[in-house]
Design an enzyme around this catalytic site. Sequence first.
Site, PDB file in Angstrom:
ATOM      1  N   THR A 104       0.827  -1.200   0.000  1.00  0.00           N
ATOM      2  CA  THR A 104       0.000   0.000   0.000  1.00  0.00           C
ATOM      3  C   THR A 104       0.868   1.259   0.000  1.00  0.00           C
ATOM      4  O   THR A 104       0.469   2.302  -0.512  1.00  0.00           O
ATOM      5  CB  THR A 104      -0.921   0.002   1.240  1.00  0.00           C
ATOM      6  OG1 THR A 104      -1.730  -1.176   1.190  1.00  0.00           O
ATOM      7  CG2 THR A 104      -1.797   1.230   1.290  1.00  0.00           C
ATOM      8  N   TYR A 116       5.802 -12.136   4.900  1.00  0.00           N
ATOM      9  CA  TYR A 116       4.681 -11.466   4.228  1.00  0.00           C
ATOM     10  C   TYR A 116       4.219 -12.396   3.100  1.00  0.00           C
ATOM     11  O   TYR A 116       4.911 -12.554   2.101  1.00  0.00           O
ATOM     12  CB  TYR A 116       5.221 -10.148   3.681  1.00  0.00           C
ATOM     13  CG  TYR A 116       4.246  -9.170   3.073  1.00  0.00           C
ATOM     14  CD1 TYR A 116       2.888  -9.420   2.943  1.00  0.00           C
ATOM     15  CD2 TYR A 116       4.709  -7.938   2.615  1.00  0.00           C
ATOM     16  CE1 TYR A 116       2.040  -8.486   2.389  1.00  0.00           C
ATOM     17  CE2 TYR A 116       3.865  -6.993   2.056  1.00  0.00           C
ATOM     18  CZ  TYR A 116       2.532  -7.277   1.945  1.00  0.00           C
ATOM     19  OH  TYR A 116       1.691  -6.351   1.384  1.00  0.00           O
ATOM     20  N   LYS A 122       2.367 -12.023   8.168  1.00  0.00           N
ATOM     21  CA  LYS A 122       1.333 -11.134   7.640  1.00  0.00           C
ATOM     22  C   LYS A 122       0.727 -11.840   6.455  1.00  0.00           C
ATOM     23  O   LYS A 122       1.402 -12.074   5.447  1.00  0.00           O
ATOM     24  CB  LYS A 122       1.944  -9.795   7.212  1.00  0.00           C
ATOM     25  CG  LYS A 122       0.966  -8.923   6.412  1.00  0.00           C
ATOM     26  CD  LYS A 122       1.594  -7.619   6.003  1.00  0.00           C
ATOM     27  CE  LYS A 122       0.697  -6.737   5.136  1.00  0.00           C
ATOM     28  NZ  LYS A 122      -0.477  -7.320   4.511  1.00  0.00           N
TER      29      LYS A 122
END
Lengths: 304, 304, 304, 304
Positions: free
Chosen positions: D48, D136, D164
Site C-alpha cells: 500500500t 509477508y 502477515k
Amino acid sequence: MTQLDGGVVPPVCTPLTPERELDVPSLERLTAFLIEAGVHGLFVTGSTGEVAYLPDDVRYRALEVVAGVAAGQVPVLAGIIDTTTPRVVEHAKAVKAFGADALVATAPFYAPTHPSEFGGHFRAIRAAVDLPLIAYDIPASVGSKLPTDVVVELAEDGTLAALKDSSGDLDGLRAVLERTDPTRFQCYSGSETLADLGLFIGAHGLVPGIANVDPHGYLRLYEAARREDWDAARAEQSRLRRLFEVIRVGGTRMGRYSSAIGAFKEGLKCRGVIANATTSQPMIPLDDTERAAVRQHLDEAGLL
Amino acid sequence: MTQLDGGVVPPVCTPLTPERELDVPSLERLTAFLIEAGVHGLFVTGSTGEVAYLPDDVRYRALEVVAGVAAGQVPVLAGIIDTTTPRVVEHAKAVKAFGADALVATAPFYAPTHPSEFGGHFRAIRAAVDLPLIAYDIPASVGSKLPTDVVVELAEDGTLAALKDSSGDLDGLRAVLERTDPTRFQCYSGSETLADLGLFIGAHGLVPGIANVDPHGYLRLYEAARREDWDAARAEQSRLRRLFEVIRVGGTRMGRYSSAIGAFKEGLKCRGVIANATTSQPMIPLDDTERAAVRQHLDEAGLL
Amino acid sequence: MTQLDGGVVPPVCTPLTPERELDVPSLERLTAFLIEAGVHGLFVTGSTGEVAYLPDDVRYRALEVVAGVAAGQVPVLAGIIDTTTPRVVEHAKAVKAFGADALVATAPFYAPTHPSEFGGHFRAIRAAVDLPLIAYDIPASVGSKLPTDVVVELAEDGTLAALKDSSGDLDGLRAVLERTDPTRFQCYSGSETLADLGLFIGAHGLVPGIANVDPHGYLRLYEAARREDWDAARAEQSRLRRLFEVIRVGGTRMGRYSSAIGAFKEGLKCRGVIANATTSQPMIPLDDTERAAVRQHLDEAGLL
Amino acid sequence: MTQLDGGVVPPVCTPLTPERELDVPSLERLTAFLIEAGVHGLFVTGSTGEVAYLPDDVRYRALEVVAGVAAGQVPVLAGIIDTTTPRVVEHAKAVKAFGADALVATAPFYAPTHPSEFGGHFRAIRAAVDLPLIAYDIPASVGSKLPTDVVVELAEDGTLAALKDSSGDLDGLRAVLERTDPTRFQCYSGSETLADLGLFIGAHGLVPGIANVDPHGYLRLYEAARREDWDAARAEQSRLRRLFEVIRVGGTRMGRYSSAIGAFKEGLKCRGVIANATTSQPMIPLDDTERAAVRQHLDEAGLL
C-alpha cells in the site's frame, strides 16, 4: 416435494461394489444413516459422489435409490454436472423423473465460456425443467468463478434458488449474501474446514464432503452457529479440521481426489455404513497402510 | 477400416438447424466438401465440432452421417470427450458401433486427476474398445497438460497410436517426436497458426479448425512442407494466419469460442457448404455486422 | 557506441567467488570466451545473470567489467530489472554511466499493473535515458504477458528498439514480427530449444542462456538459419536440445532455477572458463553426483 | 525498541508531491493521524505504501520520517521488499539504520524459487540483521504461496516472529494459527473485508490498507473482536466493506492498483490529512469524476 431450507446437506458418496458397480444396499444404508443423524437434505451425484466418473444410468439409479429411502423426509438435490447447456438440460429432465427435488448445476466447462454467457446457461436450464435451480460455484473443477454480479442478477430474476459455494472465496460469498434477499435466496458453503466462518457470515447451510463420515459433527456445528454460540462452533470446527486431515492419507503417490474420496469411503466402511471402499477408475486405491491411517483418524475423532 | 496416416484431418463442424437440431444435409455436404478437397481424414465431435454442447444422441448421429459419406475413403476419428474414464469408455463403445475408425480422448477433467493416474485412464479405454486411440492434449479445456513422459510411455506400450497436440507447447511436442518411433506413433498439431512449425519439427499431420472453411489452404501448406519447400509453406501459413483473424470477429461482447465457432460456421454458410450458422446454447450468436466481417475476411482470402 | 543488429547475444552468467562476491577475473575470461567465439552482443544482468539476486553495486560492477572487456567490439545490453518505473529508471541512469549500449526492461512486476499502464512504463524509461530500449517479455517471472498490440504501438512510436521474447509464445512473436518493420524493430528469441523456429519465423537473433556454455553451437545454428539451410539448423538445434537437458540435473530436490544456473556455471567451470560454480542465495548448490552429471552432459555434447 | 503485539497496524501510504517526490509534511501528518487514532503499529513501505515504485532513498527517507514521528510510541515495521535474498538483506541492513523495529519480507520473486529454498531465504535475512522478522505472504504479488509447513518450521526455530497473511487463504492462516504458539508467534490478516474472520479464527492483528483512511473503524472492529462481541465486529466490518468499495472507483480504464492506491490517497486528501493524491508512475491517476466518487464514498461512511 420437500423444500430445501438451509442446514447440513451432505454430498452423498456413491458406494461401489468391488467390480465397480453401484452398491445399492450400501447406498441405502448410507442414506438412512445420514437421515437418522438429522441432516437437512441430501445432495446426490455431486463431486464427492464421483459424478464425473459415473455413467448416466449409474447417476440416475443412485438418485433413485436415495430418493426412495428419503421418501420425502428431506429434500434430495441432484447434481446435473456436464460440460454445457444442452447436455446439462438432458440431465435436468432425467433427474426430475428420477425423484430430484432440486437441481445443482455448475458453470459450463471444457468449452471456454465467457461470464456474459453464464446467464443464458442457467436460464436455459431453469426454463427447461421446473425445479429449484442451485448454482454450484467450483472453479477448481470448471476453471471459472461465478462472478458476484451474475449470481445476484440470476437470484433477483428468480432463475436461481440458491448458491453452493465451493470456491473458497469467503469475500465473494459475503458479497452475494449482502446483495441477495435471504428469504428468497439461500447460500451454502461447500467447505469442510471453514464451515463455521460460512455460517458466521450468514450462509444458510453446509455441504461438507466429510459429513458422510461424521454428520453428527457438522450438525452440532450448525446448531451451535444457529444459537450464536461461536465458542462451541469453533471448537467443533477444530475437531472436524483434525478429522479432515484424513484426506491427505494418500500423500503424493496419487491425486488429492483419489486420496480424499478413498478416505471418505474407507471411513464409511470402518463405521460399518458401506460394504466396500472401492473408488472409480482411474483413481488409485488406498493401500493397507493408508487404510490403517484412515481408521486411526476416525479413532482419534471418536467415531469408532 | 481405413488407417490414419498423417496429413490434414479437419475437426468437422457440426451444422445445426435454426431450431438447434442436427442439420444432416449440411453435414453431408460439409463432409463431401472436405473429402473432395483431398483431406486425409475427418475428426468428428472434437472441440470445433461443439462436442461439449452435443447430447449423446446428436454426437453419435453426427458420427454416423460423416462415416456414411466418408464410406471408407478416409478414416473417421471420433472424439470421445467426457469427464473421466467410465464415461469415456461408454462413448468409446458407442462410437465403434457408429462407424469410428479411431478414438480421440483427452485427459480426465472436472475431477482433479494426477498425472500418475493418466496412464490408467488411457489404458482402460484402450482395453475396453479395440480401436486406435489418440491422446488429445488440450490443457485450455481440461486444465492439465499431458506430460511428455506419460505420452512416451503410452506410445511405447502400444496404448496410444497418436497424439493430437492442442497445447501450443511446441517444445513439448518436439520432445514427444524425439522420443517416439515415427513409424509406430504419429503426432498431429492442432494449431491453425503454427501449422508450418509443427510440420517443420516432424509432426505427421494437422487438425486445424479453420480447415473446415479453407481445406485447400492447409492441404497446400501440408504438401509444401512434405517437399521441404519452406518458403511456400510459410507463405501459405501467412495467408492462413490472416484468414484465422476471423475468429476475433465477436470482439469482447462474447466468449472466444462463440466468436470462433460462429465465424467458422458463418464462413461455411458464405461458401454455400452449410445452410445455417446456428451455434449451440449458451453461445452468443454473431450479429449482422459481425457476419458481414466474416464475409469480408473470406473475400480477402479469395474464398468467395 | 556499438549497435545491436541481430545474431547470438548470450545472457552472460555472473561468476561468483566461493564467498559469493563477484569473481572479476572469471567474468573477464567468460566475456573474452564469448567474444572470441563470435557472438554478436552480450546481455549483462539478465535472468541467467542472476540479476534478481545481485545488489545494485554488483550489478553495475558486472556491467563495467563486461563493457571493459568488450571495448566496443560487440554491443553490451544491460538488464534493468526491477519492480516498476521509478526504480527501473534509476537503473537505466546508472547503467548508462557504466557502459551499457542498450537497456533491457520487463513489464512491471510485484505491483499489479494493467496492460493500459505498460505504455507509460516503457515511455518513461525511454524518456529518462537516451539508449535503445528493449522490452523483455518474460511472463514466468513477471506474471503478465506483453500484449502484441502494446509492443507494436511502442515499436511504431520509437519507444522500443527491440523485443526479447522469453514467453515461449511463438504465435505472439510471429504476430509482432508480422506487424513491425524489421529494418527498425528487432525480435530476439530467448528460447534455448526452439531457437531454430524463432529464426524460421523471422527473428533477428537469439538470447539463449546455455550459449554461455556452448556459444559455438548457437552460432552454427544462427548461421545455418541465415543461409536457409534448415536441415543443418535443425540438426544443430537437436544437439543443443540434448545438451540443454543438463538443466534438469538437480531433479526435484531444488528449484529449476537452482538446477539450471548451477548447471550452466558448473559447465563453464568444466570448460575452464570460470573458477567457481557458486550460485547466489537462496539457491541450493549442486552436489557431487549432480556435478558429475553436468560433466557427463558436456562430454556427450563434445564440449570437453 | 517498541515491541509488536497485535492490533491494528496500517500499511502507511507514501504521500507524494505533484512532482512525485516524497511529501514529508504530509507523511508526518499521516503518521500523527494514525497514532492519535490509536493504532498499535505502523507498517512502512508495504504494498500500500507503493514500495514497488519507490527508489531506495525514498523508501528509507519515508521510514525515517515515520520513525521520527512515532518516536517509540508504536513499533514501526519496514517492508524490505525485493526480488531475492542478497538484495533483501541489503534493505534489512539499511532499514535497521533508519529506525525500523521489525522487518517484513516476502518470499523471493522474479527468480523462480522452490519452497525448499524459502527457508534459506528467511534464515539468511534473520542471520544478517537482528530485528524481528515477519513473513509477508502475498501470492498475488510474488507468484507463490508460503506453505504452512515452511511457516511453522520457521516459527518454531525462531526465524520468524510473525506472519502477515495477504493470501486470502483463511484455511491456511487457520492451519498456521493451530500449529504455532500464540505467545511466541503472531499472525496478522492483511484483508480489509474479512478482518473480522481473521480475528475470529485467532489472528493477533490486522494490516488493512484502507485503515489509512479510516483507522478508527478498524480499531472499533478490533476492540469488538477482543471482547468477543461478534455482532458489533460484523456490523463494523459491514460498514468497512461498503467503504472499501471505493477501490473500484477507477473501473476498467486502469489497473486495480491504480484505482485502489489512488482512492486511498484521494480519501486522505479529502480528510485533510495529506496535501496531494499523486501516485507513482506508471499508475493512471483518477479523473475528476472518480475523485468525486471517492468523496461520495467517504461521505456515506461518515468520514467527512
